[in-house]
Design a protein around this motif. Structure first.
Motif, PDB file in Angstrom:
ATOM      1  N   GLU A   1       0.746  -1.181   0.017  1.00 15.57           N
ATOM      2  CA  GLU A   1       0.063   0.044   0.269  1.00 15.57           C
ATOM      3  C   GLU A   1       0.875   1.378   0.027  1.00 15.57           C
ATOM      4  OE1 GLU A   1      -3.890   1.890   2.283  1.00 15.57           O
ATOM      5  OE2 GLU A   1      -2.956   0.109   3.066  1.00 15.57           O
TER       6      GLU A   1
ATOM      7  N   VAL B   1       2.318   1.461  -3.431  1.00 16.37           N
ATOM      8  CA  VAL B   1       1.005   2.457  -4.317  1.00 16.37           C
ATOM      9  C   VAL B   1       0.993   3.652  -4.324  1.00 16.37           C
ATOM     10  CG1 VAL B   1      -1.223   2.262  -4.865  1.00 16.37           C
ATOM     11  CG2 VAL B   1       0.030   0.136  -4.626  1.00 16.37           C
ATOM     12  N   ARG B   2       1.029   4.173  -2.966  1.00 22.11           N
ATOM     13  CA  ARG B   2       0.726   5.546  -2.628  1.00 22.11           C
ATOM     14  C   ARG B   2       2.024   6.499  -3.161  1.00 22.11           C
ATOM     15  NH1 ARG B   2      -0.961   7.261   3.522  1.00 22.11           N
ATOM     16  NH2 ARG B   2      -1.723   9.437   3.107  1.00 22.11           N
TER      17      ARG B   2
ATOM     18  N   GLN C   1       3.291   6.148  -6.048  1.00 19.03           N
ATOM     19  CA  GLN C   1       2.975   6.117  -7.371  1.00 19.03           C
ATOM     20  C   GLN C   1       4.167   6.185  -8.198  1.00 19.03           C
ATOM     21  OE1 GLN C   1       0.464   9.499  -8.398  1.00 19.03           O
ATOM     22  NE2 GLN C   1      -1.267   8.910  -7.165  1.00 19.03           N
TER      23      GLN C   1
ATOM     24  N   ASP D   1      -8.536  -2.773  -4.232  1.00 17.12           N
ATOM     25  CA  ASP D   1      -8.341  -1.251  -4.522  1.00 17.12           C
ATOM     26  C   ASP D   1      -7.241  -1.055  -5.118  1.00 17.12           C
ATOM     27  OD1 ASP D   1     -11.131  -1.067  -3.921  1.00 17.12           O
ATOM     28  OD2 ASP D   1     -10.767  -0.668  -1.671  1.00 17.12           O
ATOM     29  N   LEU D   2      -6.015  -1.415  -4.214  1.00 14.92           N
ATOM     30  CA  LEU D   2      -4.722  -1.289  -4.629  1.00 14.92           C
ATOM     31  C   LEU D   2      -4.092  -1.618  -6.038  1.00 14.92           C
ATOM     32  CD1 LEU D   2      -2.958  -1.839  -1.199  1.00 14.92           C
ATOM     33  CD2 LEU D   2      -3.460   0.503  -2.056  1.00 14.92           C
TER      34      LEU D   2
ATOM     35  N   GLU E   1      -5.729   0.878  -8.511  1.00 16.40           N
ATOM     36  CA  GLU E   1      -5.048   2.162  -8.379  1.00 16.40           C
ATOM     37  C   GLU E   1      -3.660   1.934  -9.155  1.00 16.40           C
ATOM     38  OE1 GLU E   1      -3.762   5.895  -8.053  1.00 16.40           O
ATOM     39  OE2 GLU E   1      -5.817   5.279  -7.440  1.00 16.40           O
TER      40      GLU E   1
ATOM     41  N   ARG F   1      -3.948   2.291 -12.826  1.00 14.48           N
ATOM     42  CA  ARG F   1      -4.028   3.728 -13.351  1.00 14.48           C
ATOM     43  C   ARG F   1      -2.614   4.524 -13.264  1.00 14.48           C
ATOM     44  NH1 ARG F   1      -9.004   2.767 -10.589  1.00 14.48           N
ATOM     45  NH2 ARG F   1      -8.012   3.679  -8.755  1.00 14.48           N
ATOM     46  N   SER F   2      -2.056   4.422 -11.878  1.00 14.75           N
ATOM     47  CA  SER F   2      -1.014   5.262 -11.845  1.00 14.75           C
ATOM     48  C   SER F   2       0.331   4.885 -12.326  1.00 14.75           C
ATOM     49  CB  SER F   2      -1.045   5.449 -10.278  1.00 14.75           C
ATOM     50  OG  SER F   2      -0.619   4.488  -9.493  1.00 14.75           O
TER      51      SER F   2
END
Length: 762
Positions: free
Chosen positions: A466, A469-470, A472, A638-639, A642, A645-646
């Protein structure tokens, strides 16, 4: 009817003319004194035996009938007195139990309980009989459960009375009474109040206007001994200097050398006032003969902290499996109490000792790292390992102030010393504070976040992924593929309590599988060890594995090792099942594995449930239960969405799409799989989406989410289905004529998406 344009060819992915040209649009709407009793007994012995009075609540059955007609004169005498008040009932029950008539005694205890006394009345009763009488009563097995309930009510009320602030204030005043007897009574009363009396006593010591009282106050605190240790240490840690000086002096007066650990910080920390430092140095010399120098003080504190933290040393003094932890509330200027497990007490004492060392040597990187790790671990457990993260939780706010680099170093230390909870807390903070450039190494050695993704601890895996992913990331970094693998595996959850059975004997395998099914698991049988390894790596819902000692390909010992070496299967609890003649070998295989136990082959469901209970007792704090696994899977999806996309250029989700598709079998998280597959450029993703959308038994919300994801996928990547798959989709729509309107709309949306992607004729 509506004409249909060209459909895609499976080989060329381009549209060609087909023979199928139309779809239908015709579908519609989705309890007296002992002397008196003995006197009565003598009188009755000289006269005919009277008919005994029945107790309020006699026991039932043959035993009760026998006890209603006592032939013992002493028993009959007690009954004849007709106990009425709670005190009379308690005396009667106690004597009856000693006479071997506990059945009658329980009736009187029940009568006392039925009186529904308030807390003040219960406390009066406890003072009348004394605490020891109630403790003895609670230990009489033949009077349970009534005796335990009665003792708990009386003793808890008495404890609350003894701790009333007004009562303690009166006793503190009574310490100055001219009468020696009254002073002694006050001292005993304060000792009965226990640790809760320490705060009020120290407040008097800190009041210069009450100096004449100080000598008796100190004598009282010294008499309290170890009972006062915890509160005094809490005061030393955070209270104002006047109180700290008095607490330091009281700890020194205890003559206990182990109290010296808690005097090192006030003696050497830069933040300590001159008065505090002077008092601490004096008491250290009294306790140890001499005060250690600063370096030795730090070493003493860090060694003690590691003893509790790394080596698992437990705090002594547990009562009924609980430890009392005291803290000073600076705002309210009072002590607060928490009852915790010995494990929790060890973590928090480790953090306190490490904090003391850091306060003395704040520039020592090793000390700082130890303090940070202990602080993070304490914060993680206080927050709750399986709860949604609170970045502003106590402890974490302080940890943030250290910055990215110290936090990353603390995380590496936590991983190396096997403290996954601390590493998890560090990962959350790094994801908030850091950048991809700082934390994701481009060289050959993975950074701490990537190391954590490869951990055998599921919570840490998710927290680290997580955080990444944050951040990016848009450029490759060492170990980047591990992130995708970890998230996809956590997401692959079927919504069941998975279990595996590995036995070369099909009959044994089926029997064990049946027992697992009866216990609420969904079992998978495997006839070879390699099959179990493969099955357990496909989905994250496996909680238990039963391995027959006679398994091969590989044998049980090697199979267990391979399970532990794979992050995906390392946390599975394992039962090594041994048939006759194999138990010693099974014990040898399991003895070095903290998550494995050896058992004889269970003969029935009761024996098997006992074995499961034994497995459940293995490292229960680290076990991730069913509900937590569902939450982890939902978050992982969810991750992944994301990430797609990112960082789509960095990650190709086609490699793990089969694991994401597994989530469609789990109704609680299935809808979260659709947005992930919406960004996967593959026919398999499109096929899974239209299959989920087209099944009438699935919730309409899931079907709508799948259809919307399919439309997005087609818009981005075109139609990747075969001609036959498209033809079948038209047939599904045409068969929906008598289905609800919502179903028809979903099926129509799929076809609209297909048609919108088709090129028009020129």
């Amino acid at each position: 009817m509506r004409s249909m344009t060209k459909v895609p060819c499976v080989d060329s992915a381009r549209f060609t003319e087909q023979a199928m040209n139309r779809r239908y649009r015709t579908c519609v709407g989705v309890l007296p004194a002992i002397a008196a009793i003995l006197a009565s007994t003598l009188a009755i012995a000289a006269n005919p035996k009277p008919e005994p009075a029945k107790p309020s609540k006699p026991a039932s059955g043959k035993q009760a009938a026998k006890e209603e007609l006592p032939d013992d004169p002493a028993v009959a005498a007690i009954i004849e007195t007709k106990p009425t008040t709670p005190a009379e009932c308690i005396r009667a029950a106690t004597i009856l139990a000693d006479l071997g008539r506990a059945g009658l005694g329980k009736g009187y205890l029940a009568k006392a309980l039925d009186a529904k006394l308030d807390k003040s009345q219960w406390a009066d009763l406890a003072e009348q009989f004394g605490s020891r009488a109630f403790l003895d009563l609670a230990e009489k097995p033949d009077l349970q459960p009534e005796a335990r309930r009665l003792a708990d009510a009386a003793l808890s009320a008495l404890s609350a009375r003894r701790r009333e602030p007004e009562r303690m204030a009166g006793l503190i005043q009574q310490l100055q009474d001219p009468s020696e007897k009254k002073r002694l009574q006050a001292m005993l009363g304060l000792q009965e109040a226990g640790a809760m009396a320490v705060g009020p006593l120290l407040s008097v010591l800190a009041d210069p206007g009450r100096t004449p009282e100080h000598a008796n106050i100190r004598a009282t605190l010294a008499e309290m001994g170890r009972v006062a240790r915890g509160p005094l240490v809490a005061v030393v840690e955070k209270a104002d200097p006047k109180l700290v000086v008095e607490a330091v002096r009281t700890l020194g007066a205890s003559k206990d050398p182990s109290a010296a650990y808690h005097l090192l910080r006030p003696c050497y920390a830069a933040q300590s006032s001159a008065d505090v430092k002077a008092a601490a140095e004096v008491e250290l010399r009294q306790l140890l003969g001499s005060a250690p120098d600063r370096a030795k003080a730090v070493r003493l504190l860090t060694d003690a902290a590691r003893g509790y933290f790394d080596r698992g040393q437990l705090v002594a003094g547990a009562v009924d499996g609980r430890i009392e932890l005291w803290q000073w509330d600076s705002a309210k200027r009072q002590l607060t109490l928490r009852s915790v497990t010995p494990e929790t007490a060890s973590r928090e004492l480790a953090a306190r000792l490490a904090s003391d060392a850091y306060a003395i040597a704040p520039d020592d990187a090793e000390v700082r790292s130890l303090y940070l790790v202990t602080l993070l671990e304490m914060a993680a457990y206080r927050n709750g390992l399986d709860h949604f993260w609170n970045e502003n939780a106590p402890g974490l706010t302080e940890a943030k102030q250290f910055g990215v680099k110290p936090l990353a170093q603390a995380m590496e230390s936590a991983i190396a010393h096997r403290h996954p909870a601390a590493a998890m807390a560090a990962a959350h903070l790094l994801g908030e504070l850091g950048t991809a450039q700082e934390l994701l190494a481009e060289g050959p050695t993975p950074g701490p976040l990537v190391q954590a993704v490869q951990s055998t601890d599921r919570r840490l895996q998710l927290a680290a992924a997580e955080a990444i992913v944050r951040l990016q990331p848009t450029r490759p970094f060492a170990g980047s593929s591990y992130v995708l693998d970890a998230l996809a595996f956590l997401a692959a959850n079927r919504g069941v309590r998975g279990a595996a059975v590995a036995s070369p004997n099909l009959i044994v395998a089926r029997d064990l599988a049946g027992l697992l099914a009866g216990a609420g698991y969904q079992p998978q049988t495997c006839l070879a060890g390699k099959e179990l390894l493969a099955q357990a790596a496909r989905t994250s819902d496996y909680e238990v594995a039963l391995i027959d000692m006679t398994i091969d390909r590989p044998v049980a010992a090697m199979l267990l090792q391979q399970l532990r070496h794979d992050p995906r299967t390392a946390s599975i609890r394992v039962a090594i099942i041994a048939s006759d003649g194999y138990f010693e070998k099974a014990e040898h295989v399991a003895k070095s594995d903290p998550l494995a136990r050896a058992f004889a082959r269970p003969r029935d469901a009761k024996a098997f449930q006992w074995q499961l209970d034994q497995l459940a007792s293995l490292d229960p704090q680290q076990h991730v239960g069913f509900d937590a696994r569902q939450r982890q899977a939902a978050r992982a999806l969810d991750l992944l969405a994301e990430l797609s996309r990112s960082s789509s250029r960095l990650y190709d989700l086609r490699r793990v799409q089969h694991l994401v598709i597994t989530a469609f079998a789990n109704p609680t998280i299935a809808a979260k799989a659709a947005p992930v597959l919406a960004n996967v450029n593959s026919a398999e993703a499109q096929r899974a989406l239209i299959d989920a959308a087209s099944r009438p038994a699935r919730p309409i919300t899931l079907r709508q989410a799948a259809a919307a994801a399919f439309r997005q996928n087609v818009q981005d990547h075109g139609v990747l289905l075969t001609v036959d798959e498209i033809r079948e989709q038209y047939a599904r729509y045409n068969r929906s004529e008598k289905q609800d309107r919502a179903t028809q709309r979903v099926l129509g949306l799929i076809l609209d998406s297909i048609e919108a992607s088709a090129p028009t004729k020129k």
